[in-house]
Scaffold this motif. Structure first.
Motif, PDB file in Angstrom:
ATOM      1  N   LYS A  43       0.797  -1.225   0.000  1.00  0.00           N
ATOM      2  CA  LYS A  43       0.000   0.000   0.000  1.00  0.00           C
ATOM      3  C   LYS A  43       0.831   1.277   0.000  1.00  0.00           C
ATOM      4  CE  LYS A  43      -3.880  -1.920  -0.249  1.00  0.00           C
ATOM      5  NZ  LYS A  43      -4.460  -1.900  -1.584  1.00  0.00           N
ATOM      6  N   ASN A  44       2.066   1.237   0.481  1.00  0.00           N
ATOM      7  CA  ASN A  44       2.898   2.442   0.581  1.00  0.00           C
ATOM      8  C   ASN A  44       4.310   2.180   0.085  1.00  0.00           C
ATOM      9  OD1 ASN A  44       1.199   4.507   2.044  1.00  0.00           O
ATOM     10  ND2 ASN A  44       1.022   2.774   3.447  1.00  0.00           N
ATOM     11  N   ASP A  96      -1.706  -0.534  -6.829  1.00  0.00           N
ATOM     12  CA  ASP A  96      -2.573   0.528  -6.327  1.00  0.00           C
ATOM     13  C   ASP A  96      -2.029   1.127  -5.024  1.00  0.00           C
ATOM     14  OD1 ASP A  96      -4.769   2.211  -6.631  1.00  0.00           O
ATOM     15  OD2 ASP A  96      -5.983   0.991  -5.265  1.00  0.00           O
ATOM     16  N   LYS A 118       0.311   3.904  -2.686  1.00  0.00           N
ATOM     17  CA  LYS A 118       0.624   5.322  -2.567  1.00  0.00           C
ATOM     18  C   LYS A 118       2.141   5.472  -2.617  1.00  0.00           C
ATOM     19  CE  LYS A 118      -0.013   9.332   0.416  1.00  0.00           C
ATOM     20  NZ  LYS A 118      -0.796   9.879   1.520  1.00  0.00           N
ATOM     21  N   TRP A 129       5.435   7.795  -1.670  1.00  0.00           N
ATOM     22  CA  TRP A 129       5.998   8.867  -0.848  1.00  0.00           C
ATOM     23  C   TRP A 129       7.373   9.168  -1.442  1.00  0.00           C
ATOM     24  CZ3 TRP A 129       3.229  10.864   3.243  1.00  0.00           C
ATOM     25  CH2 TRP A 129       2.117  10.129   3.647  1.00  0.00           C
ATOM     26  N   LYS A 148       0.538  13.009 -10.177  1.00  0.00           N
ATOM     27  CA  LYS A 148      -0.911  13.028  -9.927  1.00  0.00           C
ATOM     28  C   LYS A 148      -1.679  13.278 -11.219  1.00  0.00           C
ATOM     29  CE  LYS A 148      -1.225  14.515  -5.127  1.00  0.00           C
ATOM     30  NZ  LYS A 148      -1.606  15.605  -4.227  1.00  0.00           N
ATOM     31  N   SER A 173      -2.643   9.659 -12.158  1.00  0.00           N
ATOM     32  CA  SER A 173      -3.703   9.547 -11.145  1.00  0.00           C
ATOM     33  C   SER A 173      -3.300   8.605 -10.010  1.00  0.00           C
ATOM     34  CB  SER A 173      -5.004   9.068 -11.788  1.00  0.00           C
ATOM     35  OG  SER A 173      -5.436   9.994 -12.747  1.00  0.00           O
ATOM     36  N   ILE A 174      -2.068   8.756  -9.552  1.00  0.00           N
ATOM     37  CA  ILE A 174      -1.542   7.951  -8.446  1.00  0.00           C
ATOM     38  C   ILE A 174      -1.509   8.826  -7.203  1.00  0.00           C
ATOM     39  CG2 ILE A 174       0.554   6.821  -7.555  1.00  0.00           C
ATOM     40  CD1 ILE A 174       1.151   5.914 -10.397  1.00  0.00           C
ATOM     41  N   ASP A 175      -1.870   8.222  -6.067  1.00  0.00           N
ATOM     42  CA  ASP A 175      -1.788   8.929  -4.790  1.00  0.00           C
ATOM     43  C   ASP A 175      -0.312   9.091  -4.435  1.00  0.00           C
ATOM     44  OD1 ASP A 175      -2.492  10.135  -2.438  1.00  0.00           O
ATOM     45  OD2 ASP A 175      -3.143   8.289  -1.441  1.00  0.00           O
ATOM     46  N   GLU A 229       2.738  11.764  -2.278  1.00  0.00           N
ATOM     47  CA  GLU A 229       3.093  12.898  -1.426  1.00  0.00           C
ATOM     48  C   GLU A 229       4.599  13.032  -1.387  1.00  0.00           C
ATOM     49  OE1 GLU A 229       1.269  13.644   2.353  1.00  0.00           O
ATOM     50  OE2 GLU A 229      -0.439  12.373   1.827  1.00  0.00           O
TER      51      GLU A 229
END
Length: 146
Positions: free
Chosen positions: A2-3, A29, A31, A33, A78, A82-84, A86
């Motif tokens: 997930k990360n 899928d 996120k 960082w 983004k 369209s990927i999450d 930060e």
């Protein structure tokens, strides 16, 4: 998964690392960082007073430039994929900073660059990558940098 944490050091290597992270994130899928670690300022007030001002100004400028660059990558990823995602800019020692973010953000995979050094370098320099691998409890994907 997930990360994902992408540890970026040099701008010229970032695109190569981001390409791999984006491919993994699209498949899982996850996120992303993006993280860049800058040199820390001395914590001791007396050390700050004794040091030349231009050193602190240079570090502040480098941190600001890194923040702008990372934010630019965040917006591009983004918009295009369209990927999450930060971005983080942190001051401190690289291995400790990565471990801290891994723990805080529940990171499942660290993506980092690897540049082969010569034998002499390896004999006299601390092996930060090995220290990081030993400290992490998650996989580290080392991307050979060209």
């Amino acid at each position: 998964m997930k990360n994902l944490l992408v540890a970026i050091d040099r701008r010229q290597d970032a695109e190569q690392l981001m390409t791999h992270a984006i491919n993994i994130a699209k498949l899982t899928d996850a996120k992303i960082w993006i993280m860049h670690v800058t040199e820390a300022d001395p914590d001791d007030f007396l050390a700050r007073e004794a040091g030349p001002q231009y050193v602190y100004e240079k570090r502040a400028k480098e941190r600001k430039n890194a923040s702008v660059e990372i934010q630019k990558w965040v917006e591009e990823v983004k918009e295009k994929y369209s990927i999450d995602i930060e971005g983080l800019v942190i001051s401190g020692e690289v291995a400790k900073s990565i471990k801290k973010i891994v723990d805080e953000r529940n990171i499942d995979l660290v993506v980092a660059g690897h540049k082969k050094k010569n034998l002499l370098y390896g004999l006299f320099a601390a092996n930060k990558k090995k220290d990081l691998i030993d400290d992490l409890k998650i996989p580290l994907l080392a991307i050979p940098l060209i």
